[in-house]
Scaffold this motif. Structure first.
Motif, PDB file in Angstrom:
ATOM      1  N   GLN A 285       7.554  -6.061  54.866  1.00 13.89           N
ATOM      2  CA  GLN A 285       7.732  -5.020  53.868  1.00 13.89           C
ATOM      3  C   GLN A 285       6.583  -4.013  53.929  1.00 13.89           C
ATOM      4  O   GLN A 285       6.796  -2.805  53.719  1.00 13.89           O
ATOM      5  CB  GLN A 285       7.824  -5.636  52.474  1.00 13.89           C
ATOM      6  CG  GLN A 285       8.389  -4.698  51.418  1.00 13.89           C
ATOM      7  CD  GLN A 285       9.784  -4.202  51.773  1.00 13.89           C
ATOM      8  OE1 GLN A 285      10.680  -4.986  52.075  1.00 13.89           O
ATOM      9  NE2 GLN A 285       9.962  -2.891  51.765  1.00 13.89           N
ATOM     10  N   GLN A 286       5.384  -4.482  54.230  1.00 11.98           N
ATOM     11  CA  GLN A 286       4.258  -3.565  54.388  1.00 11.98           C
ATOM     12  C   GLN A 286       4.478  -2.636  55.581  1.00 11.98           C
ATOM     13  O   GLN A 286       4.091  -1.458  55.537  1.00 11.98           O
ATOM     14  CB  GLN A 286       2.967  -4.357  54.560  1.00 11.98           C
ATOM     15  CG  GLN A 286       2.534  -5.125  53.315  1.00 11.98           C
ATOM     16  CD  GLN A 286       1.286  -5.956  53.542  1.00 11.98           C
ATOM     17  OE1 GLN A 286       0.463  -5.646  54.402  1.00 11.98           O
ATOM     18  NE2 GLN A 286       1.147  -7.046  52.789  1.00 11.98           N
ATOM     19  N   MET A 287       5.101  -3.138  56.648  1.00  8.97           N
ATOM     20  CA  MET A 287       5.424  -2.301  57.803  1.00  8.97           C
ATOM     21  C   MET A 287       6.423  -1.219  57.415  1.00  8.97           C
ATOM     22  O   MET A 287       6.283  -0.052  57.798  1.00  8.97           O
ATOM     23  CB  MET A 287       5.976  -3.171  58.937  1.00  8.97           C
ATOM     24  CG  MET A 287       4.972  -4.152  59.517  1.00  8.97           C
ATOM     25  SD  MET A 287       5.730  -5.440  60.565  1.00  8.97           S
ATOM     26  CE  MET A 287       6.254  -4.463  61.983  1.00  8.97           C
ATOM     27  N   ILE A 288       7.446  -1.597  56.645  1.00  8.61           N
ATOM     28  CA  ILE A 288       8.450  -0.631  56.202  1.00  8.61           C
ATOM     29  C   ILE A 288       7.808   0.426  55.306  1.00  8.61           C
ATOM     30  O   ILE A 288       8.088   1.629  55.432  1.00  8.61           O
ATOM     31  CB  ILE A 288       9.594  -1.354  55.473  1.00  8.61           C
ATOM     32  CG1 ILE A 288      10.378  -2.221  56.460  1.00  8.61           C
ATOM     33  CG2 ILE A 288      10.525  -0.349  54.787  1.00  8.61           C
ATOM     34  CD1 ILE A 288      11.371  -3.156  55.808  1.00  8.61           C
ATOM     35  N   ASN A 289       6.938   0.001  54.423  1.00  9.43           N
ATOM     36  CA  ASN A 289       6.256   0.947  53.541  1.00  9.43           C
ATOM     37  C   ASN A 289       5.422   1.938  54.354  1.00  9.43           C
ATOM     38  O   ASN A 289       5.393   3.142  54.036  1.00  9.43           O
ATOM     39  CB  ASN A 289       5.360   0.202  52.552  1.00  9.43           C
ATOM     40  CG  ASN A 289       6.155  -0.597  51.535  1.00  9.43           C
ATOM     41  OD1 ASN A 289       7.345  -0.364  51.330  1.00  9.43           O
ATOM     42  ND2 ASN A 289       5.507  -1.567  50.905  1.00  9.43           N
ATOM     43  N   ALA A 290       4.745   1.451  55.390  1.00  7.68           N
ATOM     44  CA  ALA A 290       3.934   2.333  56.233  1.00  7.68           C
ATOM     45  C   ALA A 290       4.810   3.356  56.944  1.00  7.68           C
ATOM     46  O   ALA A 290       4.433   4.530  57.086  1.00  7.68           O
ATOM     47  CB  ALA A 290       3.140   1.511  57.241  1.00  7.68           C
ATOM     48  N   ALA A 291       5.988   2.923  57.401  1.00  2.00           N
ATOM     49  CA  ALA A 291       6.910   3.856  58.059  1.00  2.00           C
ATOM     50  C   ALA A 291       7.401   4.917  57.072  1.00  2.00           C
ATOM     51  O   ALA A 291       7.436   6.112  57.394  1.00  2.00           O
ATOM     52  CB  ALA A 291       8.088   3.097  58.658  1.00  2.00           C
ATOM     53  N   ASN A 292       7.768   4.488  55.892  1.00  3.08           N
ATOM     54  CA  ASN A 292       8.259   5.436  54.890  1.00  3.08           C
ATOM     55  C   ASN A 292       7.178   6.441  54.495  1.00  3.08           C
ATOM     56  O   ASN A 292       7.452   7.638  54.344  1.00  3.08           O
ATOM     57  CB  ASN A 292       8.754   4.679  53.657  1.00  3.08           C
ATOM     58  CG  ASN A 292      10.014   3.890  53.926  1.00  3.08           C
ATOM     59  OD1 ASN A 292      10.757   4.187  54.858  1.00  3.08           O
ATOM     60  ND2 ASN A 292      10.276   2.871  53.119  1.00  3.08           N
TER      61      ASN A 292
END
Length: 337
Positions: free
Chosen positions: A117-124
């Motif tokens: 989820q932290q990876m997704i947040n960084a992408a967003n």
């Protein structure tokens, strides 16, 4: 053409990613210009892994680095392909996304749903694209099966079985696969493909059960059962089989036929009729995966095939199976996050 840098030039990079980029360069879509590996000798050797090895050395044609930050500072790069050990995926992907690069990262997404989820947040937050290398979603034989499931070509699904077998993966840097804290065993690594296929084919299971055996590093033998409305899907993963060549197969039973996949060849066994092999165009799923990602970068198309949110849910399901295995195979309700 998209300029690509590889972080990690070990087995999967050499056997699958590098040759895929060479083909895509011929199409004018993506060009692999640089690679980084902590072991510089990787650029001069051909590594063999469970799916085979590179047919030639690719490192000589690339700008070579041992520090990926230096590589990104010096090279004109649009996209980074991360082929590092699992325990490094989240840390490196998050930093690379924040630096402003699109990221394709090998599976599994990370060691935990929380890190994913932290990876997704960084992408967003960065506005850059992120995709995980669950390559079987781009395999033509597998997508034939998804199509007949979705269209109910042979009626409703009545059962499914997946199997993925291999000898211990002992070729990697510092033998990290055999370090449970860094790989989380077969259940999170090799088995993740079939966990993801079950979700890709059938959606989210209602409940799951899993029993594992420890032989090499922990969770090396995995027997998972995923319960759906009216049927169950069984999946076996085992990387403890010394001397065994990697092999995988699956079958889906329908009302009017069974569809089997062995060594990427699909055979349909209709009830009461002769078996046949449907005409399916062969493809390299790694090349198709990377091509899809580069097309996604270059356009406003929606990534409905393999969005990072789905990869995170696959990890969530794997964690639920892990929890069941810690409770002697108790059936646990699967809850999406």
């Amino acid at each position: 053409m998209i300029n690509v840098a590889l972080i990690g030039f070990g087995g999967i990079a050499q056997a699958a990613h590098a040759p895929a980029y060479m083909e895509l360069a011929k199409q004018g879509k993506a060009r692999l210009v640089a690679a980084c590996d902590i072991c510089p000798e990787r650029f001069l050797e051909k590594m063999e892994i469970n799916i085979g090895g590179a047919d030639k050395t690719y490192g000589e044609a690339l700008h070579q680095y041992v520090d990926w930050r230096e590589m990104l500072e010096k090279e004109n790069i649009d996209m980074v392909d991360i082929c590092l050990p699992t325990f490094l995926h989240a840390e490196v992907a998050i930093e690379v996304l924040k630096l402003g690069y699109h990221v394709l990262c090998e599976k599994p997404m990370s060691l935990s749903y929380e890190l994913s989820q932290q990876m997704i947040n960084a992408a967003n937050e960065s506005g850059k694209k992120l995709m995980i290398g669950l390559c079987l979603r781009f395999s033509n034989p597998h997508n034939y099966v998804k199509k007949v499931i979705d269209e109910k070509t042979f009626g409703d699904v009545k059962g499914a079985y997946f199997q993925r077998l291999s000898g211990p993966p002992v070729w990697a840097w510092e033998n990290w696969y055999m370090d449970f804290e860094r790989s989380h065993g077969c259940i999170l690594d090799m088995h993740i493909h079939d966990v993801d296929l079950a979700r890709y084919f059938f959606g989210e299971p209602k409940s799951v059960s899993c029993v594992t055996g420890d032989v090499c590093c922990g969770k090396d033998i995995v027997h998972s059962r995923m319960m759906y409305e009216g049927f169950s899907a069984m999946a076996i993963g085992d990387w403890s089989l010394e001397g065994t060549q990697f092999n995988s197969d699956f079958r889906v039973q329908f009302e009017r036929a069974t569809v089997a996949c062995t060594n990427n060849v699909i055979t349909v066994y209709p009830r009461g009729e002769e078996a046949y092999q449907p005409d399916i165009l062969e493809n390299n799923c790694y090349q198709s995966e990377i091509e899809f990602f580069t097309d996604w970068i270059n356009s406003d198309i929606e990534n409905a095939v393999n969005p990072p949110e789905s990869s995170a849910q696959t990890l969530n399901l794997a964690e639920t199976l892990f929890a069941s295995s810690e409770q002697n195979g108790a059936f646990l309700t699967f809850k999406t996050k």
